[in-house]
Enzyme design. Structure first.
Site, PDB file in Angstrom:
ATOM      1  N   ASP A 341      44.793  36.744  42.351  1.00 13.72           N
ATOM      2  CA  ASP A 341      43.785  37.284  43.258  1.00 13.72           C
ATOM      3  C   ASP A 341      42.440  36.602  43.013  1.00 13.72           C
ATOM      4  O   ASP A 341      42.047  36.364  41.861  1.00 13.72           O
ATOM      5  CB  ASP A 341      43.673  38.791  43.006  1.00 13.72           C
ATOM      6  CG  ASP A 341      42.616  39.457  43.845  1.00 13.72           C
ATOM      7  OD1 ASP A 341      42.797  39.525  45.073  1.00 13.72           O
ATOM      8  OD2 ASP A 341      41.606  39.916  43.269  1.00 13.72           O
ATOM      9  N   GLU A 378      44.986  32.613  45.457  1.00 12.40           N
ATOM     10  CA  GLU A 378      44.159  33.008  46.594  1.00 12.40           C
ATOM     11  C   GLU A 378      42.895  32.158  46.491  1.00 12.40           C
ATOM     12  O   GLU A 378      42.061  32.394  45.601  1.00 12.40           O
ATOM     13  CB  GLU A 378      43.811  34.497  46.534  1.00 12.40           C
ATOM     14  CG  GLU A 378      43.039  34.954  47.751  1.00 12.40           C
ATOM     15  CD  GLU A 378      42.661  36.430  47.696  1.00 12.40           C
ATOM     16  OE1 GLU A 378      42.608  37.066  48.758  1.00 12.40           O
ATOM     17  OE2 GLU A 378      42.407  36.941  46.582  1.00 12.40           O
TER      18      GLU A 378
END
Length: 703
Positions: A341, A378
């Site tokens: 993330d 990401e």
């Protein structure tokens, strides 16, 4: 009299049963003394000082301690907020390496490490014991996690799901197992995944998490889990039986592996649940904030994540912890890969410029265990400078936000064809320059954050009022189109158009070169009622609806048709970029066509009024290989994509592109069945419906 403690060793960190006791080891370069605190069932506390300090690690073996023992640390040392130092022995701290964490954080105040002003006030003397989570000593081993499927990336179909939300409403799962790790092991659930063509589940965060400060202050709760407290402990609330989260997590992995499905974890190594400096002291902040967090010259947290704090990816303490965490889940818990993330934040040492070879990234990609895992980044953080799509090192795949945006824009009629062609063919413009393959592009249309597929074609604006932030939260960059009516409607024409648009988006995703990622429930026509940020909605807004409804069944059948077509057609999932090379058919490997049947020219690409594109893929040399390494021949394929609002007549290519063209898919049909399904001849004219996608097979000639 101090208790007898055997010095033990500093590594590995954490709490490890050995030699008739448990060896504790925790890192803190700033501490002046560290106590391990053993907590009994009635919250009686037994404090034991760790007197050995090696490499900045406090350690000792405490005889007589056994698995199941709850514990925490108290750290004595400097409290100088202007230098980022916040040691406070009144706050019992979770072990960053704890493999099990019990308890929750019901209120913020008892966990605050300060009184008065956060920078100039005094340390809080209120004891946090009884108000904060505790670490738990665990036994090594557990249920076997099975043989890893090791699915090649070019054959991978990712499926992003939430452990709780996916089975919470599933009628076949026993009620006490719904929304748990064991819920994902139920035969009906695994059969559903297999029939959908899923090869890997990407689980939203399963590391132990608690509610972050803003939610605690407002009485709300985190549903998604991007608020980590412990990076080694599976989240306890996802266990069907209290205290069994480790065993049940292993059982889940084993069941998925037995079905040939890989397990990818969405991991949040960029920030923690402690928030900014006004947040609680639960672990990292009280142990050694300067070693864990990015801090500015005045002692404030540097926030690259939008969550109040940012881990320092240049710190050896952070690098070691992240790599140890990933390696633990990959080995002992059997995980197959990780999606990082806000990964850009991990490539910004000291909060500066992005470096794809930052200390943390280098440690991950050179680790012999992690190098064999699927690694997904990401490629952005919460800042403008953090948007780094296409800039990660060769071993990383990336969530391709430009695929999402470009495909959405094309099908709502907002752009021409140039960007679409790049996205359909593997995003070579983003990933080819540093030796990566097309599968480095993780293609997606929707994800957990943002509209569902149904809402993407039903809402022009977000409707997040239920989140309690006056509709200010969530992105306003939807690139959505409501097909003429905002929200739910009974208008049959609007409903038919929405269904067709959704099928167009799904087909583009699953037929494009690259690695597709589906969002759980999209194929079941799930709605969040226009909420594009339901991170606090642990309810039917977020949970997958398993009820049987005609439109949902049609969409599911269409999705299954697509994943089966992709699985059976190597040319549609090539492991190398197209390069215009001549193939054994005598034609280039990829040709783009205009509606008149002629190849696209350079001026055509810059005509932004065009809304129709033909994509011919030569399957005679697909460059896909079988398990023995032999090239796999395939049929050739013709995709016709038309985003115009009226039907268009398209001329099929000449005979050297195919002896005939067999209709395979038509997005204007509820389940994609072409009508008619009889073959067409080269040069025939076919009508592509308004806002439609049609696929033809050109069977290879056998000699």
């Amino acid at each position: 009299m101090s208790e007898h403690v055997i010095p033990g060793r500093p590594f590995p960190l954490g709490a490890h049963p050995e030699a008739g006791g448990v060896r504790f080891a925790v890192s803190s370069f700033v501490a002046e003394a560290v106590e391990v605190c053993l907590i009994s069932g009635d919250r009686t506390e037994r404090r034991i000082e760790l007197t050995e300090r090696t490499f900045g690690i406090w350690h000792g073996l405490v005889p007589g301690v056994t698995p199941g023992q709850r514990y925490g640390y108290r750290v004595h040392g400097p409290y100088r907020p202007a230098r980022g130092l916040r040691c406070n022995p009144a706050k019992i701290l979770v072990d960053p390496y704890a493999r099990q964490i019990s308890g929750t954080l019901p209120a913020l105040m008892p966990a605050l490490g300060y009184t008065g002003d956060v920078m100039t006030g005094q340390p809080s003397r209120g004891d946090s014991l009884g108000h904060v989570p505790l670490s738990v000593v665990t036994s090594p081993g557990g249920p076997d996690t099975g043989v890893k499927p090791d699915v090649p990336f070019e054959e991978t179909v990712l499926y992003e799901l939430h452990v709780r939300g996916f089975t919470k409403r599933h009628p076949d799962v026993p009620e006490h197992q719904r929304g748990t790790y064991l819920g994902l092991t139920h035969p009906a659930v695994i059969d559903y995944l297999l029939r959908l063509g899923v090869t890997a589940v990407e689980l939203l965060p399963v590391h132990a998490f608690v509610d972050e400060p803003p939610l605690l202050r407002s009485g709300r709760h985190n549903y998604w889990g991007y608020s980590t407290l412990g990076f080694f402990a599976p989240h306890a609330a996802y266990a069907s039986e209290p205290g069994q989260e480790l065993a049940e997590f292993r059982t889940m992995v084993a069941a998925l592996h037995a079905a040939g499905i890989e397990v990818i974890l969405d991991v949040v190594y960029n920030h923690t649940c402690e928030g900014g400096i006004t947040g609680p002291t639960l672990s990292f902040r009280g142990l050694d904030a300067p070693s864990y967090y990015l801090l500015d010259a005045e002692g404030f947290d540097v926030d690259l994540t939008g969550c109040g704090n940012t881990f320092n990816p240049a710190s050896p303490t952070v690098v070691r912890m992240v790599v140890d965490s990933m390696r633990y889940f990959a080995t002992e818990l059997g995980v197959d890969g990780f999606r990082l993330d806000l990964a850009t934040a991990l490539g910004r040492p000291h909060g500066g410029n992005f470096d794809p070879h930052s200390p943390l990234f280098t440690a991950i990609t050179t680790d012999p265990v992690l190098a064999r895992c699927k690694l997904i980044a990401e490629p952005w953080d919460a800042t403008a400078a953090g948007y780094r799509i296409g800039q990660f090192a060769p071993q990383w795949t990336e969530w391709n936000g430009r695929f999402r945006d470009g495909v959405r824009d094309f099908w709502r009629g907002a752009v021409g064809l140039r960007d679409l062609a790049y996205r359909l063919s593997g995003s070579e413009d983003l990933y080819a320059s540093n030796t990566r393959r097309p599968w480095a592009s993780i293609n997606f249309i929707t994800a957990h954050d943002g509209f569902t597929l149904r809402d993407l074609v039903s809402y022009q604006r977000k409707h997040n009022e239920a989140n309690g932030e006056s509709n200010r939260d969530g992105t306003d960059d939807h690139r959505s189109w409501n097909c003429g009516v905002e929200g739910e409607t009974a208008d049959p024409e609007v409903l038919a158009l929405r269904d067709r648009q959704a099928r167009n988006l799904l087909a583009t995703l699953l037929l494009a070169t690259g690695t597709p990622m589906l969002t759980a429930g999209d194929e079941r026509w799930r709605t969040q009622d226009g909420n594009n940020n339901p991170y606090v909605q642990d309810n039917e807004i977020s949970w997958v609806d398993w009820s049987v409804e005609a439109r949902a069944e049609d969409m599911l059948a269409f999705a299954r048709r697509l994943t089966l077509l992709r699985a059976e057609s190597p040319a549609l999932r090539q492991p190398k970029f197209f390069d215009g090379r001549p193939t054994r058919s005598g034609e280039p490997d990829l040709v783009w066509f205009r509606p008149d049947g002629n190849p696209m020219t350079d001026p055509d690409w810059f005509d932004d009024t065009r809304r129709t594109l033909g994509m011919w893929i030569d399957g005679s040399e697909s460059l896909s290989r079988d398990r023995e390494g032999e090239l796999v021949a395939d049929d050739s394929w013709l995709l016709l994509l038309h985003a115009g609002d009226t039907p268009i007549e398209v001329v099929l290519p000449e005979a050297h592109y195919g002896d005939h063209f067999e209709p395979v898919l038509d997005s204007s049909a509820p389940r994609g069945n072409p009508d008619p399904d009889t073959p067409f001849e080269p040069g025939d004219k076919v009508t592509v419906p308004a806002r439609g996608l049609v696929v033809f097979r050109a069977p290879r000639t056998t000699t």
